[in-house]
Design a protein around this motif. Structure first.
Motif, PDB file in Angstrom:
ATOM      1  N   TYR A  64       0.800  -1.220   0.000  1.00 42.55           N
ATOM      2  CA  TYR A  64       0.000   0.000   0.000  1.00 42.55           C
ATOM      3  C   TYR A  64       0.842   1.283   0.000  1.00 42.55           C
ATOM      4  N   SER A  65       2.158   1.168   0.113  1.00 40.78           N
ATOM      5  CA  SER A  65       3.009   2.347   0.209  1.00 40.78           C
ATOM      6  C   SER A  65       3.881   2.486  -1.029  1.00 40.78           C
ATOM      7  N   LEU A  66       4.188   3.738  -1.393  1.00 42.17           N
ATOM      8  CA  LEU A  66       5.075   4.001  -2.513  1.00 42.17           C
ATOM      9  C   LEU A  66       6.540   3.909  -2.127  1.00 42.17           C
ATOM     10  N   ASN A  67       6.814   3.942  -0.835  1.00 40.58           N
ATOM     11  CA  ASN A  67       8.186   3.905  -0.346  1.00 40.58           C
ATOM     12  C   ASN A  67       8.470   2.558   0.304  1.00 40.58           C
ATOM     13  N   LYS A  68       9.628   1.995  -0.004  1.00 37.28           N
ATOM     14  CA  LYS A  68       9.986   0.690   0.544  1.00 37.28           C
ATOM     15  C   LYS A  68      10.393   0.824   2.002  1.00 37.28           C
ATOM     16  N   SER A  69       9.916  -0.110   2.812  1.00 40.00           N
ATOM     17  CA  SER A  69      10.286  -0.159   4.224  1.00 40.00           C
ATOM     18  C   SER A  69      10.199  -1.607   4.695  1.00 40.00           C
ATOM     19  N   GLU A  70      10.680  -1.863   5.882  1.00 36.49           N
ATOM     20  CA  GLU A  70      10.683  -3.217   6.411  1.00 36.49           C
ATOM     21  C   GLU A  70       9.261  -3.680   6.728  1.00 36.49           C
ATOM     22  N   ILE A  71       9.073  -5.005   6.739  1.00 35.56           N
ATOM     23  CA  ILE A  71       7.762  -5.536   7.097  1.00 35.56           C
ATOM     24  C   ILE A  71       7.463  -5.228   8.562  1.00 35.56           C
ATOM     25  N   MET A  72       6.179  -5.150   8.891  1.00 38.93           N
ATOM     26  CA  MET A  72       5.754  -4.839  10.257  1.00 38.93           C
ATOM     27  C   MET A  72       5.133  -6.083  10.877  1.00 38.93           C
ATOM     28  N   TRP A  73       5.267  -6.201  12.192  1.00 37.62           N
ATOM     29  CA  TRP A  73       4.809  -7.389  12.895  1.00 37.62           C
ATOM     30  C   TRP A  73       3.620  -7.057  13.788  1.00 37.62           C
ATOM     31  N   ALA A  74       2.646  -7.971  13.813  1.00 39.87           N
ATOM     32  CA  ALA A  74       1.510  -7.834  14.720  1.00 39.87           C
ATOM     33  C   ALA A  74       1.879  -8.411  16.088  1.00 39.87           C
ATOM     34  N   ASP A  75       1.157  -7.985  17.103  1.00 39.63           N
ATOM     35  CA  ASP A  75       1.457  -8.440  18.468  1.00 39.63           C
ATOM     36  C   ASP A  75       1.052  -9.903  18.668  1.00 39.63           C
TER      37      ASP A  75
END
Length: 411
Positions: free
Chosen positions: A215-226
């Motif tokens: 959903y983002s135009l900028n690359k970033s690290e994956i995010m983790w759910a709790d």
């Protein structure tokens, strides 16, 4: 008596009239037929003289559809891999990660029309709207499915889909590959797989992650759910290599999805770490129609450190002999323009950097300085396999025709 004479005269007159009518009718039909005949003859003669017969070009036993993926900084490697893999009977789709610079995208866009054979055959394309690919995220899987759908729509005649990266390189010519696969059932799928997830249960199956690249135009690290999730009970998880050779039929099944299984698993693997290493394995092994078409092999030579690290180690000269003895058609990963690639070009592919791999369609004699740079039309449709075909056929026989072949399918 008079009446008899009149009757006789009338009969003679009628007979003469009948003959005259018959001859006139015959003459009319004859003239009509001759006119139609000459008209047709003239048309045929004109057609023959103005439009010579078109002889259909000879085809190949099998054809492959390639996805070649690249990212930022891969332009040089990508070009070299495409030229080494190219064959006029195959299809090639290039996906350059949207993170790459505009200059890199422009360079690849200019690369395709710079070769006449690409323009002539119209079998090399670049994805117009590339995806942003996140390491360990599902965006690579999304890009692969996108490529499969494009190739299914743009190219009606291919038998197997092969996904490679710019860091991959062939160890056989395409003539070798075509000949070796020509005897195989077209429904086979080369998918290295296992249901023994081991440490991957806790590190990949249980965690829930979100890929910002969706959903983002900028690359970033994956995010983790709790929170974490349990292992599924509606289907069985499989894992394996991200590099596959998939049949056209299975590709259509994954894209068209006349059953809901491919879509259900796609939604599940959206939150799965390194989903390309599990999606196709889980889809095919949970499908009653395709589970018996699997060949538990990825056809790649890959060298891992011991214990294995996150990435395979880069291949070099010390791996050259092992690569050949593996009889596998592809190898990875290679550093850009490493000297071992020049040796592969010289010894296995009969090419020089910047040229196409020699084949029946573009052949040069031994010790010739002539470059293999374009399509030789009179040789289109010809195969000139070498020792690579024998090596690959040996691997396929050992893999397919063994007593434990069925026991290694989706267990």
């Amino acid at each position: 008596m008079v009446s008899k004479m009149i009757s006789s005269k009338f009969q003679v007159t009628s007979f003469r009239g009948y003959l005259i009518s018959f001859f006139l009718t015959s003459l009319i039909f004859s003239l009509f037929y001759m006119s139609a005949f000459f008209k047709t003859f003239n048309n045929v003669t004109t057609l023959w003289s103005s439009k010579p017969l078109v002889i259909p070009e000879p085809s190949y036993p099998v054809r492959f559809a390639y996805l070649i993926s690249a990212s930022k900084g891969d332009v040089v490697k990508l070009k070299r891999t495409v030229l080494a893999l190219y064959h006029p009977g195959n299809y090639y789709l290039i996906h350059m990660d949207s993170e790459a610079s505009e200059e890199e995208h422009s360079e690849i866009a200019e690369f395709v029309p710079s070769y006449d054979v690409f323009e002539q055959m119209e079998n090399v394309w670049v994805v117009d709207k590339p995806n942003l690919v996140t390491y360990r995220g599902p965006t690579m899987l999304s890009a692969t499915l996108h490529a499969m759908s494009i190739l299914l729509r743009k190219a009606s005649e291919w038998d197997w889909f092969i996904n490679l990266s710019a860091s991959d390189y062939p160890l056989v010519t395409q003539d070798d590959l075509i000949l070796a696969f020509s005897d195989l059932p077209r429904d086979l799928n080369f998918v290295q797989h296992s249901s023994n997830l081991g440490w991957k249960v806790n590190k990949r199956a249980n965690p829930v992650m979100i890929d910002p690249g969706l959903y983002s135009l900028n690359k970033s690290e994956i995010m983790w759910a709790d929170k974490q999730r349990p292992v599924p009970t509606a289907f069985k998880l499989y894992t394996g290599s991200a590099w596959t050779v998939l049949s056209r039929s299975f590709a259509e099944y994954c894209i068209v999805g006349w059953e809901n299984l491919p879509r259900t698993l796609l939604m599940y693997y959206t939150n799965f770490v390194s989903s390309p290493e599990g999606y196709f394995q889980t889809v095919i092994c949970n499908s009653e129609e395709y589970r018996n078409t699997t060949v538990n092999h990825d056809l790649h030579y890959i060298a891992w450190d011991y214990p294995p690290k996150q990435h395979p180690r880069l291949l070099g000269f010390r791996d050259y002999r092992k690569m050949i003895l593996s009889h596998r058609p592809f190898a990875r990963k290679f550093k850009q323009d490493h000297g071992v690639l020049d040796r592969i070009d010289r010894d296995l592919l009969s090419r020089q950097n910047g040229e196409f791999t020699t084949g029946g369609w573009c052949y040069k004699r031994d010790n010739s300085t002539e470059s293999c740079s374009g399509l030789q039309r009179e040789k289109f449709g010809l195969l000139r396999p070498g020792t690579g075909a024998r090596r690959l056929r040996s691997l396929l026989r050992k893999t397919l025709y063994t007593d434990d072949f069925e026991t290694r399918q989706c267990k």
